[in-house]
Design a protein around this motif. Structure first.
Motif, PDB file in Angstrom:
ATOM      1  N   VAL A  82       0.840  -1.190   0.000  1.00  0.00           N
ATOM      2  CA  VAL A  82       0.000   0.000   0.000  1.00  0.00           C
ATOM      3  C   VAL A  82       0.877   1.242   0.000  1.00  0.00           C
ATOM      4  O   VAL A  82       1.875   1.314   0.729  1.00  0.00           O
ATOM      5  N   TYR A  83       0.503   2.207  -0.833  1.00  0.00           N
ATOM      6  CA  TYR A  83       1.115   3.536  -0.798  1.00  0.00           C
ATOM      7  C   TYR A  83       0.056   4.496  -0.271  1.00  0.00           C
ATOM      8  O   TYR A  83      -0.956   4.753  -0.940  1.00  0.00           O
ATOM      9  N   ALA A  84       0.285   4.995   0.946  1.00  0.00           N
ATOM     10  CA  ALA A  84      -0.702   5.850   1.609  1.00  0.00           C
ATOM     11  C   ALA A  84      -0.335   7.313   1.454  1.00  0.00           C
ATOM     12  O   ALA A  84       0.822   7.708   1.660  1.00  0.00           O
ATOM     13  N   VAL A  85      -1.318   8.120   1.097  1.00  0.00           N
ATOM     14  CA  VAL A  85      -1.147   9.563   0.913  1.00  0.00           C
ATOM     15  C   VAL A  85      -1.969  10.283   1.972  1.00  0.00           C
ATOM     16  O   VAL A  85      -3.107   9.901   2.275  1.00  0.00           O
ATOM     17  N   GLY A  86      -1.419  11.329   2.546  1.00  0.00           N
ATOM     18  CA  GLY A  86      -2.161  12.127   3.513  1.00  0.00           C
ATOM     19  C   GLY A  86      -1.878  11.710   4.941  1.00  0.00           C
ATOM     20  O   GLY A  86      -1.290  10.653   5.209  1.00  0.00           O
ATOM     21  N   GLU A  87      -2.327  12.533   5.854  1.00  0.00           N
ATOM     22  CA  GLU A  87      -2.082  12.310   7.277  1.00  0.00           C
ATOM     23  C   GLU A  87      -3.121  11.357   7.861  1.00  0.00           C
ATOM     24  O   GLU A  87      -4.307  11.444   7.554  1.00  0.00           O
ATOM     25  N   ASP A  88      -2.649  10.469   8.742  1.00  0.00           N
ATOM     26  CA  ASP A  88      -3.533   9.452   9.321  1.00  0.00           C
ATOM     27  C   ASP A  88      -4.716  10.073  10.052  1.00  0.00           C
ATOM     28  O   ASP A  88      -5.844   9.559   9.982  1.00  0.00           O
ATOM     29  N   GLU A  89      -4.489  11.157  10.759  1.00  0.00           N
ATOM     30  CA  GLU A  89      -5.562  11.755  11.562  1.00  0.00           C
ATOM     31  C   GLU A  89      -6.659  12.378  10.693  1.00  0.00           C
ATOM     32  O   GLU A  89      -7.751  12.684  11.198  1.00  0.00           O
TER      33      GLU A  89
END
Length: 515
Positions: A82-89
């Motif tokens: 997985v390539y995740a974009v953006g902040e977790d919160e």
């Protein structure tokens, strides 16, 4: 298939969750399962062994679908990254829940692993996206799009390709170039409107359990013409039918310079079920037409010195028209100073549906206001250049809702059915109804394809199908036959004659009985 705007789709989902008691996480899981099953089937068909799958996930609900897909594929033994974009919160609640359930590899920055993947799944942005991709999201999409040709990875978009506006099809900058888009519940306009349609690939519609009785409260801006719609249009044939039950079609066209066009149109009409097809051609090309037509019936007409139909052919044409259920005027007709008057006399001299194509369109282009006074159903089939001539030089918009609005306005102004040909052919009715076609491919971009389409539409109209529906269904089956040719012999070498040959099998499901 009806389409739903982004706002309509959000409201449909809200009703399903709040009024029908369907948990939002259940909808997300069903959506993920639909994409997972599509990916697994496609990779198996392509014989991709031990594939590496990269899933691009954003923070919205589309990203939640992506994390759920990652878990399901990983559980099936597929190597997933997985390539995740953006902040977790900033993740939506359901997205955070699915991200927590995925225990596999998650990378935070784009890298060359995306370029090397066997399959790339785009779950960055969903139907709420507008504007331009930026930052890491843009980089990931550019990496995903960078391999072309036979070495290109399988690219699958979740609901809609990132970078495409769901309502208008607009693309600012770059967009994920999908081979398959798995969209949920109802398709979105941007999947069929240019330029978004170029990025959507094959659109698959997944049922994720939202009750269909919610849909009628949300009228669509247009209908996507697919096989399900055609099943409501095309009749099965009665066992006791005879040729007269399937219509007499009069095809008027051809000249010394273009003898092949009426032949292709006539053969297309025969192969799509017209009971009797008469082909009225100038005397000079009668021998050619007679030699090439076995099932249709050529008739000699008076011609001018250049081998085109002359005004002297009008009495015979009016007699033939009077016994016909539909007329096709234009394929290979050529242009002359007397053709506009001949066209007007034919238009005013009958009541059955008439299809105007090619030089039939050119014959009326200088007298367009006349069309609104004609009492018979008219079907006009221009490509963009012909449309511009009909409108005094003004070409239709290339893309988006502006093209839809232009087609709708033209049909209303001239009281005709407009078939505006193109990558996603638009069929517009004077009452505002619009179909957008979903079939066809670049292999059909050859001289003669338009003659085949005109023959199919006229054939359906002659068989008694409502002219608007005949036009839309004609565009669909013409494109579907073209797709069959592309799959069997390839886009480069396929010809309009090949499309004609594929029409019968494309229509086979409407036989009067099944074996």
């Amino acid at each position: 298939m009806r389409v739903a705007s982004a706002a309509q789709m959000r409201e449909i989902e809200r009703i399903a969750i709040e009024s029908r008691g369907i948990p939002s996480l259940d909808l997300m899981e069903r959506a993920a399962t639909a994409v997972t099953n599509t990916v697994m089937r496609t990779m198996a068909a392509k014989k991709i062994e031990k594939p590496t799958v990269c899933i691009l996930c954003g923070t919205g609900k589309n990203g939640g679908d992506g994390f759920a897909i990652a878990r399901l594929l990983s559980d099936a033994g597929v190597k997933v990254r997985v390539y995740a974009v953006g902040e977790d919160e900033k993740r939506a609640e359901d997205t955070a829940a699915n991200a927590a359930r995925f225990t596999g590899e998650v990378r935070r920055k784009p890298d060359n692993g995306v370029f090397k993947a066997d399959c790339i799944i785009d779950a960055l942005f969903g139907i709420g996206f507008h504007g331009e991709l930026t930052g890491d999201a843009r980089t990931l999409v550019e990496l995903a799009n960078s391999r072309h040709g036979v070495s290109a990875p399988l690219r699958v978009a979740v609901d809609i390709p990132s970078g495409v506006n769901a309502d208008t099809g607009a693309v600012e900058g770059v967009a994920f170039n999908a081979g398959i888009t798995v969209t949920f519940t109802l398709p979105k306009p941007g999947l069929y409107l240019l330029p978004g349609a170029k990025y959507a690939g094959s659109v698959l519609i997944a049922n994720i359990g939202i009750p269909t009785d919610i849909f009628p409260a949300f009228p669509p801006s247009f209908i996507a013409m697919d096989r399900n719609v055609c099943d409501t249009i095309m009749p099965a044939r009665r066992a006791d039918a005879h040729k007269g039950d399937f219509g007499r079609l009069l095809l008027i066209g051809g000249c010394a310079d273009y003898p092949g066009a009426p032949v292709m149109a006539a053969n297309a009409a025969v192969r799509t079920g017209a009971g009797l097809v008469t082909v009225a051609v100038p005397t000079s090309i009668y021998p050619i037409t007679a030699a090439k037509l076995t099932e249709a019936m050529p008739r000699r007409m008076v011609q001018d010195k250049a081998g085109r139909l002359s005004p002297g052919s009008l009495p015979a044409l009016l007699t033939l028209q009077a016994g016909s259920q539909a007329v096709l005027f234009g394929p290979g007709l050529g242009r002359s100073d007397t053709m506009p008057a001949l066209a007007e006399a034919l238009l005013r001299g009958g009541i059955c549906p008439m299809v105007l194509d090619a030089d039939g369109l050119n014959a009326v282009s200088a007298h367009m206001d006349m069309l609104s006074t004609i009492k018979r159903p008219l079907i006009l089939t221009p490509h963009d250049g012909e449309f511009a001539r009909l409108c005094g030089g003004e070409a239709p918009p290339d893309e988006g809702t502006a093209r839809l609005d232009c087609a709708r306005a033209f049909a209303a102004r001239y009281h005709c059915i407009l078939v505006l040909k193109g990558h996603r052919t638009i069929t517009a009715s004077p009452d505002g109804r619009v179909f957008v076609n979903t079939t066809g491919n670049p292999g059909m971009a050859k001289g003669g394809s338009g003659d085949v389409l005109a023959g199919v539409i006229a054939s359906f109209a002659a068989q008694g199908i409502d002219p608007f529906l005949a036009a839309a269904a004609g565009a669909f089956f013409h494109g579907a036959a073209g797709d069959a040719c592309a799959n069997s012999i390839g886009e480069y070498g396929m010809t309009p004659t090949d499309i004609i040959g594929a029409l019968p099998s494309t229509l086979r499901r409407y036989n009067s009985r099944a074996w």
